[in-house]
Design a protein around this motif. Structure first.
Motif, short mmCIF file in Angstrom:
data_model
loop_
_atom_site.label_atom_id
_atom_site.label_comp_id
_atom_site.label_asym_id
_atom_site.label_seq_id
_atom_site.Cartn_x
_atom_site.Cartn_y
_atom_site.Cartn_z
N PHE A 81 -46.77 -14.32 37.76
CA PHE A 81 -45.70 -14.27 36.76
C PHE A 81 -46.30 -13.90 35.41
O PHE A 81 -47.13 -14.63 34.86
CB PHE A 81 -44.98 -15.61 36.69
CG PHE A 81 -43.61 -15.52 36.11
CD1 PHE A 81 -42.48 -15.55 36.93
CD2 PHE A 81 -43.42 -15.41 34.73
CE1 PHE A 81 -41.20 -15.46 36.39
CE2 PHE A 81 -42.14 -15.33 34.18
CZ PHE A 81 -41.02 -15.35 35.01
N GLY A 82 -45.85 -12.77 34.87
CA GLY A 82 -46.34 -12.32 33.56
C GLY A 82 -45.56 -12.97 32.43
O GLY A 82 -44.33 -12.84 32.35
N VAL A 83 -46.26 -13.67 31.56
CA VAL A 83 -45.59 -14.35 30.43
C VAL A 83 -45.79 -13.54 29.15
O VAL A 83 -46.67 -12.69 29.05
CB VAL A 83 -46.16 -15.77 30.25
CG1 VAL A 83 -45.86 -16.62 31.46
CG2 VAL A 83 -47.66 -15.74 29.99
N GLY A 84 -44.91 -13.83 28.17
CA GLY A 84 -45.01 -13.15 26.89
C GLY A 84 -44.12 -11.93 26.77
O GLY A 84 -44.11 -11.27 25.72
N LEU A 85 -43.35 -11.64 27.79
CA LEU A 85 -42.42 -10.50 27.75
C LEU A 85 -40.99 -11.03 27.86
O LEU A 85 -40.38 -11.38 26.86
CB LEU A 85 -42.75 -9.51 28.86
CG LEU A 85 -44.08 -8.76 28.67
CD1 LEU A 85 -44.51 -8.07 29.95
CD2 LEU A 85 -43.95 -7.77 27.52
N THR A 86 -40.46 -11.12 29.08
CA THR A 86 -39.11 -11.67 29.25
C THR A 86 -39.10 -13.18 29.00
O THR A 86 -38.14 -13.72 28.44
CB THR A 86 -38.60 -11.39 30.68
OG1 THR A 86 -38.78 -10.00 30.96
CG2 THR A 86 -37.14 -11.75 30.81
N HIS A 87 -40.19 -13.85 29.40
CA HIS A 87 -40.28 -15.31 29.26
C HIS A 87 -41.59 -15.67 28.56
O HIS A 87 -42.65 -15.11 28.89
CB HIS A 87 -40.22 -15.99 30.63
CG HIS A 87 -38.97 -15.71 31.41
ND1 HIS A 87 -37.83 -16.46 31.28
CD2 HIS A 87 -38.68 -14.73 32.33
CE1 HIS A 87 -36.88 -15.98 32.09
NE2 HIS A 87 -37.38 -14.93 32.73
N ASP A 88 -41.51 -16.60 27.61
CA ASP A 88 -42.72 -17.05 26.93
C ASP A 88 -43.60 -17.89 27.84
O ASP A 88 -44.82 -17.95 27.67
CB ASP A 88 -42.35 -17.87 25.68
CG ASP A 88 -41.72 -17.00 24.61
OD1 ASP A 88 -42.02 -15.79 24.58
OD2 ASP A 88 -40.90 -17.53 23.83
N ARG A 89 -42.98 -18.53 28.81
CA ARG A 89 -43.73 -19.31 29.81
C ARG A 89 -42.97 -19.22 31.14
O ARG A 89 -41.81 -18.82 31.18
CB ARG A 89 -43.89 -20.77 29.38
CG ARG A 89 -42.60 -21.50 29.11
CD ARG A 89 -42.88 -22.94 28.66
NE ARG A 89 -41.65 -23.67 28.40
CZ ARG A 89 -41.01 -23.67 27.25
NH1 ARG A 89 -41.50 -22.94 26.24
NH2 ARG A 89 -39.90 -24.37 27.09
N ILE A 90 -43.64 -19.62 32.18
CA ILE A 90 -43.01 -19.55 33.50
C ILE A 90 -41.86 -20.56 33.55
O ILE A 90 -42.06 -21.74 33.24
CB ILE A 90 -44.02 -19.87 34.62
CG1 ILE A 90 -45.20 -18.89 34.54
CG2 ILE A 90 -43.36 -19.77 35.99
CD1 ILE A 90 -46.31 -19.18 35.54
N PRO A 91 -40.66 -20.12 33.94
CA PRO A 91 -39.50 -21.03 33.97
C PRO A 91 -39.75 -22.22 34.90
O PRO A 91 -40.36 -22.09 35.96
CB PRO A 91 -38.38 -20.14 34.50
CG PRO A 91 -38.80 -18.75 34.15
CD PRO A 91 -40.29 -18.74 34.27
N ALA A 92 -39.24 -23.36 34.49
CA ALA A 92 -39.40 -24.59 35.29
C ALA A 92 -38.75 -24.45 36.65
O ALA A 92 -39.27 -24.96 37.67
CB ALA A 92 -38.80 -25.78 34.53
N ALA A 93 -37.60 -23.74 36.72
CA ALA A 93 -36.92 -23.56 38.01
C ALA A 93 -37.77 -22.72 38.96
O ALA A 93 -37.79 -22.96 40.17
CB ALA A 93 -35.56 -22.91 37.79
N THR A 94 -38.47 -21.73 38.40
CA THR A 94 -39.37 -20.90 39.22
C THR A 94 -40.48 -21.75 39.83
O THR A 94 -40.77 -21.67 41.03
CB THR A 94 -39.98 -19.77 38.37
OG1 THR A 94 -38.94 -18.91 37.91
CG2 THR A 94 -40.99 -18.97 39.17
N ALA A 96 -40.48 -25.02 40.25
CA ALA A 96 -39.94 -26.03 41.16
C ALA A 96 -39.64 -25.43 42.53
O ALA A 96 -39.97 -26.01 43.57
CB ALA A 96 -38.67 -26.65 40.56
N GLU A 97 -39.00 -24.26 42.53
CA GLU A 97 -38.68 -23.62 43.82
C GLU A 97 -39.95 -23.19 44.54
O GLU A 97 -40.05 -23.32 45.77
CB GLU A 97 -37.77 -22.41 43.58
CG GLU A 97 -37.27 -21.74 44.84
CD GLU A 97 -36.30 -22.59 45.63
OE1 GLU A 97 -36.14 -22.35 46.84
OE2 GLU A 97 -35.68 -23.51 45.03
#
Length: 272
Positions: A81-94, A96-97
């Motif tokens: 998961f690449g951070v700093g573009l769409t999301h600043d950090r990896i989503p918690a839901a991602t 968790a799943e």
């Protein structure tokens, strides 16, 4: 050496971090990289990939969970998961799943382009394949030299035994063992022939048919090869070549014997 997910994580130039996942899962082999921003990448995955995404299409919790579920369904070995573009950090839901699906998640920093990860995996996979091709050529050469040594099937099967790390045998369709290595190996010949003719395997050793002029004349058998099983087709060809040579030699001797008898009958040559 097979590329593992842990090897990708450990490369210092990529600066990846294990965001979530069982460290034991890092031993999984990586077959390729797949970069995707599709909500459903399943049609383009075949298993064994490290899937890379920035989560562009995963803007809510439901979409994030669904994406991970679909990736796991296609037996991917990990999610980068690449951070700093769409999301600043990896989503918690991602996360968790992924935890529920036992899918390791690697965090890819903004400074590491996906192409760097892709190239690292591609180079290592191609290097592994090239190394195997080189080993396979060496094994082919070893088998060919064994056959050309003048020691016949015995030398060939002995070399194959060393390459495969498993007992090997050639048995003809009448149940006669033509060569075996090691010499002490015991073979259930009747069961092998029955299974081979019936097209079943069961608990019997692997039996590959050997043909001469489109007729099966023997079977090359081996017990659970521990390595280099992809050399077997070439070994079968060499066994067929040797058996064809034997048939030609026998046919020549028979023609010669027939000619001698004919000459005796006609009186062309004397009894002495």
């Amino acid at each position: 050496m097979t590329l593992r997910l842990g090897d990708v994580l450990a490369d210092p130039d990529l600066s990846l971090r294990l965001a979530d996942g069982d460290p034991a899962a890092l031993n999984q082999p990586v077959r390729w990289c797949a970069v995707t921003e599709l909500a459903d990448p399943r049609p383009f995955l075949s298993g064994g990939e490290l899937v890379l995404t920035t989560g562009l299409s995963q803007l809510d919790e439901a979409a994030q969970r669904q994406f991970v579920s679909r990736v796991a369904e296609r037996r991917a070995v990990g999610l980068g998961f690449g951070v700093g573009l769409t999301h600043d950090r990896i989503p918690a839901a991602t996360l968790a799943e992924a935890r529920d699906r036992r899918l390791p998640v690697l965090e890819i920093p903004y400074s590491t382009p996906f192409i760097a990860v892709d190239r690292f995996v591609a180079d290592r996979v191609l290097e592994e394949q090239y190394g195997r091709f080189a080993d396979l050529l060496d094994e082919h050469d070893t088998l060919a030299k064994a056959l050309l040594s003048g020691q016949g099937l015995g030398a060939l099967i002995g070399s194959l035994h060393q390459i495969l790390g498993a007992p090997c045998m050639v048995v003809d369709v009448y149940g006669r063992v033509l060569a075996t290595a090691p010499a002490s190996a015991a073979w259930p010949v009747e069961q092998i022939l029955y299974a081979a003719r019936a097209g079943t395997s069961g608990d019997t050793p692997l039996a590959v048919p050997v043909s001469v002029e489109d007729t099966v004349v023997a079977y090359l058998c081996c017990r659970r090869p521990r390595r280099s099983a992809d050399v077997l087709p070439y070994a079968v060809s060499l066994v067929g070549l040797e058996l064809a040579r034997r048939q030609a030699e026998l046919a020549g001797k028979r023609r010669l014997a027939g000619q001698v008898l004919e000459d005796l009958v006609r009186g062309t040559i004397g009894g002495a």
